[in-house]
Design a protein around this motif. Structure first.
Motif, PDB file in Angstrom:
ATOM      1  N   PHE A 186       0.829  -1.197   0.000  1.00  0.00           N
ATOM      2  CA  PHE A 186       0.000   0.000   0.000  1.00  0.00           C
ATOM      3  C   PHE A 186       0.870   1.257   0.000  1.00  0.00           C
ATOM      4  O   PHE A 186       0.553   2.249  -0.660  1.00  0.00           O
ATOM      5  N   GLY A 187       1.960   1.207   0.769  1.00  0.00           N
ATOM      6  CA  GLY A 187       2.859   2.349   0.756  1.00  0.00           C
ATOM      7  C   GLY A 187       3.492   2.555  -0.607  1.00  0.00           C
ATOM      8  O   GLY A 187       3.587   3.694  -1.109  1.00  0.00           O
ATOM      9  N   GLU A 188       3.902   1.464  -1.239  1.00  0.00           N
ATOM     10  CA  GLU A 188       4.473   1.564  -2.576  1.00  0.00           C
ATOM     11  C   GLU A 188       3.440   2.053  -3.572  1.00  0.00           C
ATOM     12  O   GLU A 188       3.723   2.872  -4.466  1.00  0.00           O
ATOM     13  N   LEU A 189       2.207   1.540  -3.397  1.00  0.00           N
ATOM     14  CA  LEU A 189       1.131   1.977  -4.282  1.00  0.00           C
ATOM     15  C   LEU A 189       0.838   3.456  -4.077  1.00  0.00           C
ATOM     16  O   LEU A 189       0.588   4.202  -5.044  1.00  0.00           O
TER      17      LEU A 189
ATOM     18  N   ASP B 133      -6.346   1.139 -21.665  1.00  0.00           N
ATOM     19  CA  ASP B 133      -5.324   0.345 -22.337  1.00  0.00           C
ATOM     20  C   ASP B 133      -3.945   0.810 -21.915  1.00  0.00           C
ATOM     21  O   ASP B 133      -3.726   1.975 -21.560  1.00  0.00           O
ATOM     22  N   TYR B 134      -3.039  -0.128 -21.967  1.00  0.00           N
ATOM     23  CA  TYR B 134      -1.678   0.161 -21.540  1.00  0.00           C
ATOM     24  C   TYR B 134      -0.713  -0.401 -22.569  1.00  0.00           C
ATOM     25  O   TYR B 134      -0.845  -1.560 -22.996  1.00  0.00           O
ATOM     26  N   CYS B 135       0.241   0.439 -22.995  1.00  0.00           N
ATOM     27  CA  CYS B 135       1.269   0.003 -23.936  1.00  0.00           C
ATOM     28  C   CYS B 135       2.566   0.699 -23.535  1.00  0.00           C
ATOM     29  O   CYS B 135       2.595   1.913 -23.310  1.00  0.00           O
ATOM     30  N   ASP B 136       3.634  -0.065 -23.457  1.00  0.00           N
ATOM     31  CA  ASP B 136       4.855   0.527 -22.928  1.00  0.00           C
ATOM     32  C   ASP B 136       6.055  -0.291 -23.385  1.00  0.00           C
ATOM     33  O   ASP B 136       5.908  -1.476 -23.791  1.00  0.00           O
ATOM     34  N   HIS B 137       7.204   0.341 -23.314  1.00  0.00           N
ATOM     35  CA  HIS B 137       8.460  -0.372 -23.544  1.00  0.00           C
ATOM     36  C   HIS B 137       9.473   0.152 -22.544  1.00  0.00           C
ATOM     37  O   HIS B 137       9.470   1.333 -22.192  1.00  0.00           O
ATOM     38  N   ILE B 138      10.324  -0.737 -22.076  1.00  0.00           N
ATOM     39  CA  ILE B 138      11.332  -0.394 -21.077  1.00  0.00           C
ATOM     40  C   ILE B 138      12.641  -1.052 -21.495  1.00  0.00           C
ATOM     41  O   ILE B 138      12.683  -2.267 -21.749  1.00  0.00           O
ATOM     42  N   ARG B 139      13.666  -0.244 -21.568  1.00  0.00           N
ATOM     43  CA  ARG B 139      14.978  -0.808 -21.884  1.00  0.00           C
ATOM     44  C   ARG B 139      15.579  -1.279 -20.562  1.00  0.00           C
ATOM     45  O   ARG B 139      15.840  -0.478 -19.652  1.00  0.00           O
ATOM     46  N   LEU B 140      15.784  -2.586 -20.470  1.00  0.00           N
ATOM     47  CA  LEU B 140      16.335  -3.165 -19.251  1.00  0.00           C
ATOM     48  C   LEU B 140      17.856  -3.057 -19.213  1.00  0.00           C
ATOM     49  O   LEU B 140      18.436  -2.780 -18.168  1.00  0.00           O
ATOM     50  N   ASP B 141      18.473  -3.291 -20.335  1.00  0.00           N
ATOM     51  CA  ASP B 141      19.924  -3.133 -20.464  1.00  0.00           C
ATOM     52  C   ASP B 141      20.234  -2.940 -21.939  1.00  0.00           C
ATOM     53  O   ASP B 141      19.322  -2.731 -22.765  1.00  0.00           O
ATOM     54  N   ALA B 142      21.477  -3.044 -22.304  1.00  0.00           N
ATOM     55  CA  ALA B 142      21.882  -2.749 -23.686  1.00  0.00           C
ATOM     56  C   ALA B 142      21.313  -3.731 -24.686  1.00  0.00           C
ATOM     57  O   ALA B 142      21.092  -3.374 -25.865  1.00  0.00           O
ATOM     58  N   ARG B 143      21.013  -4.952 -24.250  1.00  0.00           N
ATOM     59  CA  ARG B 143      20.558  -5.956 -25.211  1.00  0.00           C
ATOM     60  C   ARG B 143      19.116  -6.395 -25.010  1.00  0.00           C
ATOM     61  O   ARG B 143      18.559  -7.075 -25.850  1.00  0.00           O
ATOM     62  N   ARG B 144      18.470  -6.011 -23.893  1.00  0.00           N
ATOM     63  CA  ARG B 144      17.111  -6.486 -23.623  1.00  0.00           C
ATOM     64  C   ARG B 144      16.165  -5.308 -23.465  1.00  0.00           C
ATOM     65  O   ARG B 144      16.484  -4.308 -22.802  1.00  0.00           O
ATOM     66  N   CYS B 145      14.981  -5.499 -24.057  1.00  0.00           N
ATOM     67  CA  CYS B 145      13.919  -4.493 -23.952  1.00  0.00           C
ATOM     68  C   CYS B 145      12.611  -5.210 -23.608  1.00  0.00           C
ATOM     69  O   CYS B 145      12.317  -6.277 -24.149  1.00  0.00           O
TER      70      CYS B 145
ATOM     71  N   VAL C  70      -0.418   0.027 -12.529  1.00  0.00           N
ATOM     72  CA  VAL C  70       0.317  -1.091 -13.124  1.00  0.00           C
ATOM     73  C   VAL C  70       1.626  -0.593 -13.725  1.00  0.00           C
ATOM     74  O   VAL C  70       2.679  -1.228 -13.591  1.00  0.00           O
ATOM     75  N   LYS C  71       1.537   0.557 -14.391  1.00  0.00           N
ATOM     76  CA  LYS C  71       2.760   1.121 -14.988  1.00  0.00           C
ATOM     77  C   LYS C  71       3.800   1.391 -13.889  1.00  0.00           C
ATOM     78  O   LYS C  71       4.985   1.043 -14.027  1.00  0.00           O
ATOM     79  N   ALA C  72       3.320   1.983 -12.753  1.00  0.00           N
ATOM     80  CA  ALA C  72       4.242   2.255 -11.662  1.00  0.00           C
ATOM     81  C   ALA C  72       4.814   0.962 -11.090  1.00  0.00           C
ATOM     82  O   ALA C  72       5.998   0.882 -10.760  1.00  0.00           O
ATOM     83  N   ALA C  73       3.937  -0.039 -10.955  1.00  0.00           N
ATOM     84  CA  ALA C  73       4.400  -1.316 -10.424  1.00  0.00           C
ATOM     85  C   ALA C  73       5.409  -1.967 -11.356  1.00  0.00           C
ATOM     86  O   ALA C  73       6.389  -2.580 -10.915  1.00  0.00           O
ATOM     87  N   VAL C  74       5.170  -1.838 -12.699  1.00  0.00           N
ATOM     88  CA  VAL C  74       6.108  -2.421 -13.662  1.00  0.00           C
ATOM     89  C   VAL C  74       7.457  -1.731 -13.575  1.00  0.00           C
ATOM     90  O   VAL C  74       8.521  -2.366 -13.564  1.00  0.00           O
ATOM     91  N   PHE C  75       7.408  -0.412 -13.520  1.00  0.00           N
ATOM     92  CA  PHE C  75       8.674   0.321 -13.409  1.00  0.00           C
ATOM     93  C   PHE C  75       9.421  -0.087 -12.135  1.00  0.00           C
ATOM     94  O   PHE C  75      10.639  -0.279 -12.144  1.00  0.00           O
ATOM     95  N   LYS C  76       8.672  -0.185 -11.016  1.00  0.00           N
ATOM     96  CA  LYS C  76       9.319  -0.559  -9.762  1.00  0.00           C
ATOM     97  C   LYS C  76       9.903  -1.960  -9.830  1.00  0.00           C
ATOM     98  O   LYS C  76      11.017  -2.217  -9.367  1.00  0.00           O
TER      99      LYS C  76
ATOM    100  N   ARG D  75      12.959  -1.878 -11.873  1.00  0.00           N
ATOM    101  CA  ARG D  75      14.027  -1.241 -11.118  1.00  0.00           C
ATOM    102  C   ARG D  75      14.584  -2.180 -10.047  1.00  0.00           C
ATOM    103  O   ARG D  75      15.787  -2.172  -9.774  1.00  0.00           O
ATOM    104  N   ASP D  76      13.698  -2.996  -9.445  1.00  0.00           N
ATOM    105  CA  ASP D  76      14.139  -3.934  -8.411  1.00  0.00           C
ATOM    106  C   ASP D  76      14.724  -5.207  -8.978  1.00  0.00           C
ATOM    107  O   ASP D  76      15.167  -6.082  -8.227  1.00  0.00           O
ATOM    108  N   GLY D  77      14.713  -5.339 -10.301  1.00  0.00           N
ATOM    109  CA  GLY D  77      15.311  -6.520 -10.923  1.00  0.00           C
ATOM    110  C   GLY D  77      14.474  -7.767 -10.801  1.00  0.00           C
ATOM    111  O   GLY D  77      15.007  -8.869 -10.713  1.00  0.00           O
ATOM    112  N   VAL D  78      13.140  -7.613 -10.788  1.00  0.00           N
ATOM    113  CA  VAL D  78      12.254  -8.781 -10.703  1.00  0.00           C
ATOM    114  C   VAL D  78      12.407  -9.636 -11.949  1.00  0.00           C
ATOM    115  O   VAL D  78      12.479  -9.119 -13.069  1.00  0.00           O
ATOM    116  N   ASP D  79      12.449 -10.951 -11.746  1.00  0.00           N
ATOM    117  CA  ASP D  79      12.594 -11.864 -12.870  1.00  0.00           C
ATOM    118  C   ASP D  79      11.397 -11.731 -13.807  1.00  0.00           C
ATOM    119  O   ASP D  79      10.258 -11.503 -13.370  1.00  0.00           O
ATOM    120  N   PHE D  80      11.638 -11.886 -15.089  1.00  0.00           N
ATOM    121  CA  PHE D  80      10.593 -11.724 -16.102  1.00  0.00           C
ATOM    122  C   PHE D  80       9.415 -12.662 -15.843  1.00  0.00           C
ATOM    123  O   PHE D  80       8.255 -12.275 -15.990  1.00  0.00           O
TER     124      PHE D  80
END
Length: 944
Positions: A683-686, A736-748, A769-775, A778-783
């Motif tokens: 809830f705090g993160e949200l 609707d939600y559409c987004d792209h995030i560059r994780l590193d030099a080779r993965r998006c 959801v967008k905020a949760a995805v970014f977080k 950022r925290d390195g959650v496995d795909f």
């Protein structure tokens, strides 16, 4: 389907669970009522059998007959003719074997008109002895002994009969049983009555006289003696009494329900009684039927509510807090109700255990009282030893006589004999008529003891027995058949003996002192007197305690002490114990108070029987204390549960309400639409993500700009790949939600999703959801764990009010692979360079529906040069033309095959044009989003 499951959940929690719980509780109460009625019916039947067995026993039957007859003929105003008629009626009841003798104030037999009893001369002589009339002469007991024994049996003697005034004295004559009864109208009177019954009626004959002609359709009855195989008496037209008796006796319980009747067997000393009454009223069909009907009506209503689509929960407005509180209260109330029902059942069982334990304690105590009677025998022996020491060590005739007379006066002995060495009595002290007719035998045995045990002393002192011994009696004394031989060899001990009808304690010992005047000391005590003295002492010791103690004389059918209050129930219970020869427990009422009465049939103390009366409040107070404790416990549990539910509701809803407040401010375009959630959890993160979103809204100032700002503003530059995104909301704010995030030099990471619904809630959900995805990125959650994290957040936050489909795609540029996870979204389509299309069939659970512990299904795709992946939201295929036609998948595949080889931007533009043309100016019902990824490299690197 979603609405159906929502209704199912509501109906189950708020309808079915409370209904079933109340039904089970009511059914349990009905079952307890049924058990109570059954116990009352079996108790009533057993009491009827006890009364029947008691009334038909010879002693009770004749005692009541004699008692009733005496009450009628003892009146002063009854004529002799009426007395004669009353005696005749009594004879009709029990047979001509009943003989009644009435005596006037002078002790003379009173003649009655038309009635002349037999053996008037012998009975008259016997009355002279019993009442000590002027015609009585000393020695009549011995002179009339033969005549009395011929009349009443070999064991009868005037002395024994004299000690049993007012009692039915059992007689034996030629193997036949009989009774003798005598009583003076007053203690000093010479008038009275004597009654002889010889022989007695058999029990089945008594039953026939008492119940054979009584019409009672309720009670069916049969009686067997212990020697008979078929009923000797029966009432009720049945031919299966033997079969029913066998079933009852083989049953684990004492009763049997057969053919609509309750059957119960009662085993007594004289035989077995089998009785039955109709088992009516045991089944409460009315109450049970009404309960089942009510349950059926409620279940039908719940079923109608469940399957009626017009019942829309969205129309029933309840705040989330009220719903959660109601849910918690229902969840707590049902176990509490179960606890209450279990507690009541446990206390009821514990009450039975307490009564059973109390019964065992009382039986143990009464058994101990009987066992302690042996102390009375030892006490008698101690008194005898004390008198013997006086005679041996400090003898004087006056001192001896004083102590011996004191023992007789205090009831410690009924006879004390002191014999000289020549066999002649020095002193004979006695009370009552216990030994009348036995003097010769007692005197002969004293001389026999001197001859056998003091022979040496007699020889030394040269003293011989004056009277010649009786050879016949000496043979009997020497024989082991009569028990005298053992008594002869055991001086200084207390012996239990029987002389005629007398049960006695006998003590004798030698005075083996040369030159002493005495030789043999012999003392007797009547066991009935010893019993009575002992029980009176017990009664006195029990006074003032927390319970009442009573003693019943079964011979006199009376209580040893005067009982206060109603005694009928106590009499009946005591007779039941005597009949069954085992303890009987029953709740009785006396002096406006209820008592737990335990009747204990005497064995060592027979004919005396014991009874304890324990105040019901002794156990009732403990049970009521348990009920009060249960009530307090339930109240405390409910109060604590309510408090916890309130606290949990507030703790859970506070951040949700804060978020709701922020959402409302966002809808109002309020730039201060921030939330304050001070929690170190999701809830705090949200809240932080929400505030970040609000900051973006405030910066953009326009809701549309905020919505657009959530989509990527710049094209992601990926070497060898080209992408295009398009979003067209149906309203100002879309879901609707559409987004792209560059994780590193080779993965998006590419994402496309669709939140259920429209407007601010859907947009905020998308933003969340967008905020949760970014977080998560950022925290390195496995795909592979990303969908579960997002779904859990939605589930905890929105409680299934919103769900979201989403397609997760991880592009690895090193090998041109695309890792795909599908959370309920439309299947993506690959457009090959040759114009063919391939739909990637990949299923998954939408986000926010439920938590799943299983890893989602995962696909790895190879994007070859010239291949294009096309993904979209359902607005593309679900749009309708003005005539109601749906665009559908087929048209989509055809159009995609035409745009093969084109750039992602061209594909998006073409599909937007086609979609708009098909819509034909109609209303856009849903948000439209497209995401296109193309491999524009010349060569493809092999996948690792």
């Amino acid at each position: 389907m979603k609405s159906f499951f929502a209704r199912l959940l509501v109906v189950f929690i708020f309808g079915l669970l409370p209904t079933v719980s109340l039904y089970l509780a009511a059914d349990r109460l009905l079952e307890q009522q049924k058990q109570s009625r059954f116990e009352a019916l079996t108790t009533s039947l057993r009491q009827q059998l006890v009364r029947t067995a008691d009334a038909s026993s010879a002693s009770s039957f004749y005692f009541r007959l004699v008692e009733s007859l005496l009450q009628q003929i003892s009146g002063q105003d009854i004529s002799l003719a009426d007395k004669s008629q009353l005696i005749t009626k009594a004879q009709e009841m029990c047979g001509a074997e009943l003989a009644v003798y009435l005596f006037d104030e002078k002790g003379v037999l009173l003649p009655l008109p038309e009635y002349s009893p037999p053996n008037r001369f012998v009975v008259g002589k016997l009355w002279d002895v019993l009442a000590e009339t002027p015609a009585y002469q000393s020695g009549d007991e011995q002179r009339q002994l033969k005549r009395i024994q011929i009349l009443l049996g070999a064991e009868a003697s005037a002395g024994v009969i004299k000690n049993h005034e007012g009692q039915l004295l059992s007689l034996k004559k030629k193997k036949a049983a009989g009774f003798f009864y005598w009583q003076r109208w007053s203690p000093q009177s010479l008038s009275g009555v004597a009654i002889i019954v010889f022989p007695l009626l058999r029990q089945q004959q008594i039953l026939e006289r008492l119940y054979g002609h009584v019409a009672d359709n309720q009670l069916q009855l049969a009686f067997w003696s212990h020697e008979s195989t078929d009923p000797l008496f029966s009432r009720g037209r049945r031919d299966d009494y033997n079969y029913l008796r066998g079933k009852v006796e083989k049953s684990s319980v004492e009763y049997l329900v057969e053919a609509g009747r309750i059957w119960l067997a009662l085993n007594t000393a004289t035989g077995v009684f089998l009785g039955s009454v109709p088992a009516s009223g045991l089944h409460d069909y009315h109450g049970g039927g009404m309960l089942n009907l009510l349950l059926a009506i409620i279940l039908t209503g719940l079923a109608i509510m469940l399957f009626n689509s017009s019942f829309d929960l969205r129309k029933v407005y309840l705040r989330t807090g009220s719903k959660l509180l109601a849910l918690l209260l229902v969840a707590m109330a049902i176990p509490t109700a179960g606890l209450l029902l279990t507690g009541v059942t446990a206390i009821s069982t514990h009450e039975k255990v307490l009564w059973s334990r109390l019964e065992k304690e009382k039986v143990t105590r009464l058994s101990a009282i009987e066992d302690d009677f042996a102390e009375e025998e030892r006490g008698f022996g101690l008194h005898c030893d004390s008198l013997l020491r006086l005679v041996r060590d400090n003898y004087s005739l006056a001192g001896y006589a004083k102590q011996a007379e004191g023992m007789i006066a205090s009831g410690q002995a009924i006879r004390v004999d002191l014999l000289a060495l020549d066999g002649e009595p020095i002193s004979v002290l006695s009370a009552g008529s216990w030994f009348e007719g036995l003097e010769k035998s007692i005197d002969a045995y004293g001389r026999y003891l001197i001859e056998k045990r003091l022979q040496q002393r007699a020889a030394l002192e040269k003293i011989t027995i004056k009277r010649k011994p009786d050879a016949v009696l000496n043979d009997a004394f020497a024989s082991s058949d009569f028990g005298f031989a053992q008594i002869t060899e055991s001086p200084g001990q207390v012996h239990n003996v029987r002389f005629g009808m007398n049960e006695l304690l006998w003590y004798w010992n030698m005075v083996d002192v040369p030159g002493h005047p005495a030789a043999i000391l012999s003392m007797f005590q009547a066991k009935n007197i010893a019993r009575e003295n002992y029980l009176r002492k017990v009664l006195k010791q029990s006074e003032g305690g927390g319970e009442a103690f009573a003693v019943f004389n079964s011979n006199k059918q009376s209580w040893l002490d005067k009982l206060s209050g109603e005694t009928a129930q106590r009499d009946e219970l005591m007779r039941a114990a005597v009949l069954t020869d085992k303890p009987e427990l029953r709740m009785i009422s006396s002096n406006k108070q209820r008592w737990l009465a335990l009747a204990y049939p005497g064995k060592v103390l027979a004919p005396y029987c014991l009874m304890t009366l324990t105040d019901e409040r002794v156990v009732r107070a403990r049970v009521e204390a348990l009920y009060r404790l249960l009530a307090v416990g339930v109240i405390v549990i409910l109060a604590v549960a309510l408090l916890i539910a309130k606290m949990l509701t507030e703790a859970f809803l506070k951040p949700v309400m804060e978020l709701d407040r922020g959402m409302m401010l966002v809808q109002q375009r309020d730039p201060a639409a921030k939330v304050n959630i001070d929690a170190g959890d999701e809830f705090g993160e949200l809240g932080q993500a929400f505030n970040q979103m609000v900051d973006e809204f405030n910066e953009m100032q326009l809701a549309r700009s905020v919505q657009e700002a959530l989509f990527p503003q710049e094209k992601l530059e990926i070497p060898g790949f080209d992408t295009a995104m398009f979003n067209l909301p149906a309203t100002d704010l879309g879901g609707d939600y559409c987004d792209h995030i560059r994780l590193d030099a080779r993965r998006c990471l590419f994402l496309i999703g669709d939140v259920s619904g429209h407007g601010t809630p859907a947009a905020l959900c998308m933003a969340m959801v967008k905020a949760a995805v970014f977080k998560a990125c950022r925290d390195g959650v496995d795909f592979l764990e990303l969908p579960g994290k997002i779904s859990a957040l939605l589930l905890r936050t929105l409680s299934r009010k919103r769900m979201m489909t989403m397609l997760f795609m991880l592009l690895d540029t090193t090998d041109s692979t695309l890792h795909v996870l599908n959370a309920g979204h439309n299947w993506p389509i690959i457009i090959r360079g040759d114009g063919s299309t391939e739909e990637i069939e990949l299923c998954g659970m939408p986000l926010g529906v439920r938590e799943s512990k299983r890893k989602p299904e995962h696909r790895v795709l190879q994007l070859k040069p010239g291949d294009t992946l096309f993904s979209y939201t359902d607005a593309l295929i679900e749009c309708q033309s003005p005539d109601g036609a749906v665009y559908g998948h087929d048209n989509l595949y055809v159009e995609l095959s035409r745009v093969a080889g084109q750039s992602p931007a061209a594909i998006v533009s073409r599909m937007k044009t086609v979609w708009s043309a098909f819509l034909g100016g109609g209303v856009q019902e849903d948000d439209l989003t497209m995401l296109v990824i193309s491999n524009i490299t010349k060569e493809t690197t092999d996948a690792a």
